[in-house]
Design a protein around this motif. Sequence first.
Motif, mmCIF file in Angstrom:
data_model
loop_
_atom_site.group_PDB
_atom_site.id
_atom_site.type_symbol
_atom_site.label_atom_id
_atom_site.label_comp_id
_atom_site.label_asym_id
_atom_site.label_seq_id
_atom_site.Cartn_x
_atom_site.Cartn_y
_atom_site.Cartn_z
ATOM 1 N N MET A 74 -6.629 2.272 -7.977
ATOM 2 C CA MET A 74 -5.434 1.470 -8.217
ATOM 3 C C MET A 74 -5.077 0.554 -7.063
ATOM 4 O O MET A 74 -3.996 -0.002 -7.018
ATOM 5 N N GLY A 91 -5.631 2.161 0.269
ATOM 6 C CA GLY A 91 -5.750 0.731 0.005
ATOM 7 C C GLY A 91 -4.420 0.045 -0.001
ATOM 8 O O GLY A 91 -3.395 0.578 0.379
ATOM 9 N N SER A 92 -4.433 -1.175 -0.433
ATOM 10 C CA SER A 92 -3.212 -1.956 -0.433
ATOM 11 C C SER A 92 -2.914 -2.495 -1.804
ATOM 12 O O SER A 92 -3.558 -3.410 -2.271
ATOM 13 N N ALA A 93 -1.998 -1.907 -2.449
ATOM 14 C CA ALA A 93 -1.575 -2.422 -3.748
ATOM 15 C C ALA A 93 -0.690 -3.632 -3.520
ATOM 16 O O ALA A 93 -0.045 -3.751 -2.495
ATOM 17 N N ALA A 113 -7.510 -7.575 4.104
ATOM 18 C CA ALA A 113 -7.123 -6.243 4.541
ATOM 19 C C ALA A 113 -8.242 -5.232 4.338
ATOM 20 O O ALA A 113 -8.172 -4.126 4.835
ATOM 21 N N ARG A 172 -9.961 5.124 3.337
ATOM 22 C CA ARG A 172 -8.624 4.711 3.758
ATOM 23 C C ARG A 172 -7.762 4.476 2.521
ATOM 24 O O ARG A 172 -8.263 4.294 1.418
#
Lengths: 332, 422
Positions: free
Chosen positions: B398, B417-419, B405, B415
């Motif tokens: 997701m 993540g970045s939503a 990034a 790691r």
Amino acid sequence: MMNAALGQAPYSRNDSRAPEGPLAIEARGLVKRFDGTLAVDGVDLAVPEGAIYGILGPNGAGKTTALRMILGIIEPDSGTRRVLGHERPQDIARLIGYLPEERGLYPSMKAYEAIAFMGALRGLPLKVGRERGRELLERHGLGHAAERQVRQLSKGMAQTVQLLGTLVHEPKLVVLDEPFSGLDAINQGKLERLIRSLADKGTTVIFSTHVIAHAERLCEGVAIIAGGKVPYAGSVDAARDRIPAQVRLETRHADGPWQAALPPGSRAEGNFWSFPLPESGVEPLLRALIEGDAGILSLSIERAGLHDAFVAIAGEAAARALAEETPAEART
Amino acid sequence: MSEPTPKSRLSLLQAAFVVARRDFTAVLFSRVFFFFLLGPLFPLLVGALAGGVGSVIDKSSGEPEIGIAMSAADVDAMIAAHGALKPVLGGGLPQLRVLERLKPGETYDARAALTGSEGNVAGVITGTPERPTLTAPAGRIGWLRGDVALLAATALGNAPAVFPEVATAEVATSGASEKRARLATAQAGQLLLFLLIMLLAGMVLSNLVEEKANKVIEILAAAIPMDAVFLGKLFAMLGVSLVGITVWASVIGGVFALSGSLLGGFADPSSLPDPGVGWPAFLALAVAYFAMGYLLLGSLFLAIGSLATTVREVQTLSMPVTMAQVLLFFFASYAMAQPGEPVELAAIAFPLSSPFAMLARAAQDEAVLPHLAALAWQALWVGIAVRTGAGLFRRRVMKSGPQKARRKGLTALFRNGSARRA
């Protein structure tokens, strides 16, 4: 409602008129960071059961992330949330309907199958889902498209199919992320009516939007979100009441001793005057104006709108961002 | 305080079934399945073509000649001897090629002739039938010496003029040819297993990437556990492959049945060499090892798919795994030729090569019990792979953060993540 895990319902932090009755959603101190960037910074929400509730803020404010955390799609770094009394929203997946901001359907599925599949994910038997899918499409004027593949539908039709898929299992809580985006004015009107009809049946509807007019027209409660924070969460009325009502006065005479009766900060444009409604009310002022022979031609008290409240709560910059994102047809 | 609503959700298996049913029907009624059915025909076609060319090459290069350089009379005597011996010895006697009919006093440099030869001369006979000299590479001397002696003896009239008729008794096969046939079965089984697994793992991967691209993944993530999505996808493709295998088996069975009744038995199943464990057990084990191999690799590929958002990213990420799998296949193939050796045991022990190595063993060895142990061992690793893959999938799938990034390398796998913030 109050519970041991959450303590006092957060509604009362911003609004003295805390919601009565059970809450569909309670969130307290939700925090989410992505790669060191604070996306959501301590969001508190309290959404009463059966309410229409808006999350209002410009793009990038943290609306989607907050909703995803509430629904358990992503986990918060800290904070707690309860949905229909459960800390794990997945435990009551059958009772929730969710329309994500980024719409998604399998292109090769037929419209009614897509609706049935979304229902099946929430526990609705496939056969029932297919029947309801056809019924819903018929009821929303898309009966002719039931057998069409999603890839053959227009964007608006596909969006409706997805919305119907969100509702096919008759959830108690419906979460819509930017449901109005991409819809024309007619379909926006239809969606507003649909949301009202859901609430009339007792369904809780929470939706995010960057269009103040939608929130103002539909919502009983609203959370204003900007920069990942929620500076206000409470009833729409209470938000508007934060700004004193404005009095607009038209007089026959431009000046006279009666002017001394006007509150400080009154602005004049010719014979028109505007000033905040005095705390003592309008009656003493009226008396002074009549006795001073101001020659009152008209006097109106205008209650502040949600837009004014948004500016006062979130600041000019957030309001400007919101205004830039709002399509012209949605501003009315 | 209000009473919490009773729990109301699908179980993990029910949710996985919903996903699997959708994927299964979507793939089964698509062109992809048609190509999936045709898929194994391509390597077979290529294999047949390569085999045809190879056999021609083999045939042309497989009949070495003996060069002869002697006096004209001796050459004639040797040719006559060859002519007399050839009908009796057949393919066992190399062809004779006249290199030079020497004049009296003339010599011939056999060494130079062999070094510079462009033909298929395996050795050169010089001297006389009484004292022949064979010049040949070390490896050929032992093989040719007897032939040369026989030819020379016959040329001198010392060999029996009349050869006794030899009575024959036919046997089905020798130990050596059975071993060769089983090795061929093992090779074919391994190759088919490898192709099928790679094909399926690729399909499950592209299926997931398509889902991420058309944003359905968030609908799934909101409604059911990510583990269920993972399992559903994995088992849907397994189901598709089993349907495919059933179709192939029916076609092959049909061909055999037809050959028996209509086509004069050109494809007699009884003529196929029996694998070590016998055909029924071999086929059952092939399906079991296929399932294990696919689940292991499919888990790996799905975990990779959760990291990627575009087809290009998938290609980049899956390339090293594909190459590693090819190497493991070669490893298992190499190990197959050395049964019981440490290299075979290593191939059996390593989870990703184990199904290939064990299938080869099923073709070559009669013992069944080791397969039960191997299947248990592989099932353990399947459990670990599915669990780890699902965990990674759940954490990563997701995330849709900005490209800048994204970190490269293994750290990116684990790691957060970045939503997108909205």
